[in-house]
Motif scaffolding. Structure first.
Motif, PDB file in Angstrom:
ATOM      1  N   THR A 322       0.817  -1.218   0.000  1.00  6.40           N
ATOM      2  CA  THR A 322       0.000   0.000   0.000  1.00  6.40           C
ATOM      3  C   THR A 322       0.848   1.265   0.000  1.00  6.40           C
ATOM      4  O   THR A 322       0.299   2.370  -0.139  1.00  6.40           O
ATOM      5  N   LEU A 323       2.152   1.116   0.142  1.00  3.94           N
ATOM      6  CA  LEU A 323       3.037   2.274   0.278  1.00  3.94           C
ATOM      7  C   LEU A 323       3.914   2.536  -0.944  1.00  3.94           C
ATOM      8  O   LEU A 323       4.282   3.685  -1.203  1.00  3.94           O
ATOM      9  N   VAL A 324       4.274   1.486  -1.677  1.00  2.00           N
ATOM     10  CA  VAL A 324       5.168   1.674  -2.828  1.00  2.00           C
ATOM     11  C   VAL A 324       4.434   2.419  -3.937  1.00  2.00           C
ATOM     12  O   VAL A 324       3.212   2.349  -4.060  1.00  2.00           O
ATOM     13  N   LYS A 325       5.224   3.108  -4.745  1.00  2.00           N
ATOM     14  CA  LYS A 325       4.647   3.980  -5.770  1.00  2.00           C
ATOM     15  C   LYS A 325       4.345   3.243  -7.079  1.00  2.00           C
ATOM     16  O   LYS A 325       3.427   3.618  -7.793  1.00  2.00           O
ATOM     17  N   GLU A 326       5.149   2.219  -7.404  1.00  2.00           N
ATOM     18  CA  GLU A 326       4.987   1.521  -8.677  1.00  2.00           C
ATOM     19  C   GLU A 326       3.871   0.483  -8.583  1.00  2.00           C
ATOM     20  O   GLU A 326       3.962  -0.441  -7.779  1.00  2.00           O
TER      21      GLU A 326
END
Length: 403
Positions: A322-326
């Motif tokens: 839920t935190l990574v951008k990709e």
């Protein structure tokens, strides 16, 4: 590629992803944990040694410990999670009782760094679900106690303030497990405690990031520092196969810890590092994604697994997704987490009628011959945490929101 085609591909992907560990299977696993925990509650002895810690391979009964054991917070924490997941008031009553047994830790001199495991897993979850101000006072007092172990010359918290083999006491030692205990400091700093607690947590994470990892992003278990100068003396792996090996649970603490540090600070260094330590762990797993106790044990595949490391990582991956951008990487982390939980929920790893724990096949301290291929309470804690996180994601809620 047109936007409509891309949307179709994403919908198709997530539809198939959701079937790796479908919602009804998640609910079934939570209900299974409820049944197992209710059976354990019936077996609790009426004395001071009443907190479940582990069940040895081939045995049925729990080994019980008291509030001073480093694992004492996992049982009340598990009960709080079960109250959240089932709304059964019996779990709330029992969670409150076992949490309160740990209260003396907030008033005593720090014996080691495990106060976060003990107090934040118990009172922290209790406060999150009830808002009980008594719980908050305990957490804040304990955070201040944990902070007394911080050495500003080194920049980290002292893990074991006593003689431990190969730690060159009285020099300063820090173990990778300590990354998890930073969460209590972050929380306390934002809920009435000193900003210094936040600064300590950030310093610890940064210094650990610099000194605790090899060039391939695998973690030492412990680093010994000169207590007066802060200079790194050596890195060792106390509970793993060798000083240069990747001990599975140690790497899991790093994955979970740096994911949490990014959540609390929004420092992109921590998000980047969380992915690096995670990707190193994921690339050499066996097909069911449950690691051997140490990735470099030459006896693989004829060595114990560690379901506890898998449970920790599954929970961390759900948050990291839920935190990574990709989007592609987020999807990969979510898929891996669901596959891990699917494996842990199979008859190969669930305890079922073997005993009243949730999971089999965890490994505690293999070099010391302790808790090998056992059922261990912290495996159960992170398993139910991961199940609840996954359930929330499947019903469209934040993993941080109560069900």
């Amino acid at each position: 590629m047109t936007r409509s085609k891309l949307n179709y591909i994403l919908i198709f992907f997530f539809f198939n992803l959701s079937n790796i560990f479908a919602q009804n299977k998640v609910d079934h696993a939570i209900n299974y944990c409820e049944k197992q925990a209710l059976n354990t509650l019936k077996s609790i002895p009426n004395d001071s040694l009443n907190i479940p810690r582990s069940i040895a391979e081939g045995e049925y009964n729990w080994r019980f410990v008291d509030y001073r054991d480093w694992c004492s917070g996992f049982w009340p924490g598990t009960l709080w999670y079960l109250f959240e997941g089932t709304h059964n008031p019996k779990f709330k009553t029992s969670a409150d009782k076992f949490s309160r047994e740990l209260s003396p830790l907030s008033m005593q001199k720090a014996f080691d760094h495990d106060l976060g495991f003990q107090i934040f897993n118990s009172f922290g979850n209790g406060y999150r679900l009830t808002g009980n101000e008594e719980y908050k006072k305990v957490i804040l007092a304990t955070a201040d106690t944990l902070a007394t172990l911080f050495n500003p010359k080194v920049g980290t918290i002292l893990s074991w303030p006593r003689a431990v083999p190969n730690m060159e006491w009285p020099q300063h030692n820090t173990i990778i497990d300590n990354m998890i205990n930073l969460e209590m400091l972050f929380w306390a700093s934002k809920n009435g405690g000193s900003k210094r607690l936040y600064d300590i947590a950030v310093s610890h994470a940064l210094v650990t990031m610099k000194n605790h990892f090899r060039s391939d992003y695998t973690s030492y278990h412990a680093v010994v520092y000169d207590k007066a100068t802060g200079k790194k003396i050596k890195g060792v792996t106390h509970q793993g196969y060798a000083d240069n090996s990747m001990w599975a649970r140690g790497q899991s603490w790093a994955i979970y810890g740096y994911t949490m540090c990014y959540r609390e600070t929004k420092n992109p260094l921590f998000l980047d590092f969380a992915q690096k330590v995670t990707d190193t762990y994921l690339k050499d797993l066996p097909p069911d994604l449950i690691p051997y106790w140490d990735f470099n044990d030459p006896g693989i595949p004829n060595v114990p697994r560690d379901a506890s490391a898998a449970a920790v990582v599954a929970s961390a991956l759900l948050e990291l997704s839920t935190l990574v951008k990709e989007p592609s990487k987020a999807s990969m982390y979510r898929e891996k987490a669901e596959t891990m939980l699917s494996s842990l929920s199979s008859d190969a790893y669930q305890s079922r009628t073997t005993n009243n724990a949730f999971l089999l096949h965890s490994t505690g301290h293999k070099p010391a011959g302790s808790e090998i291929d056992a059922a261990i309470i912290y495996a159960d804690y992170y398993y139910i945490e991961a199940l609840l996180r996954l359930k929330k994601l499947k019903i469209g809620k934040s993993i941080y929101a109560p069900i």
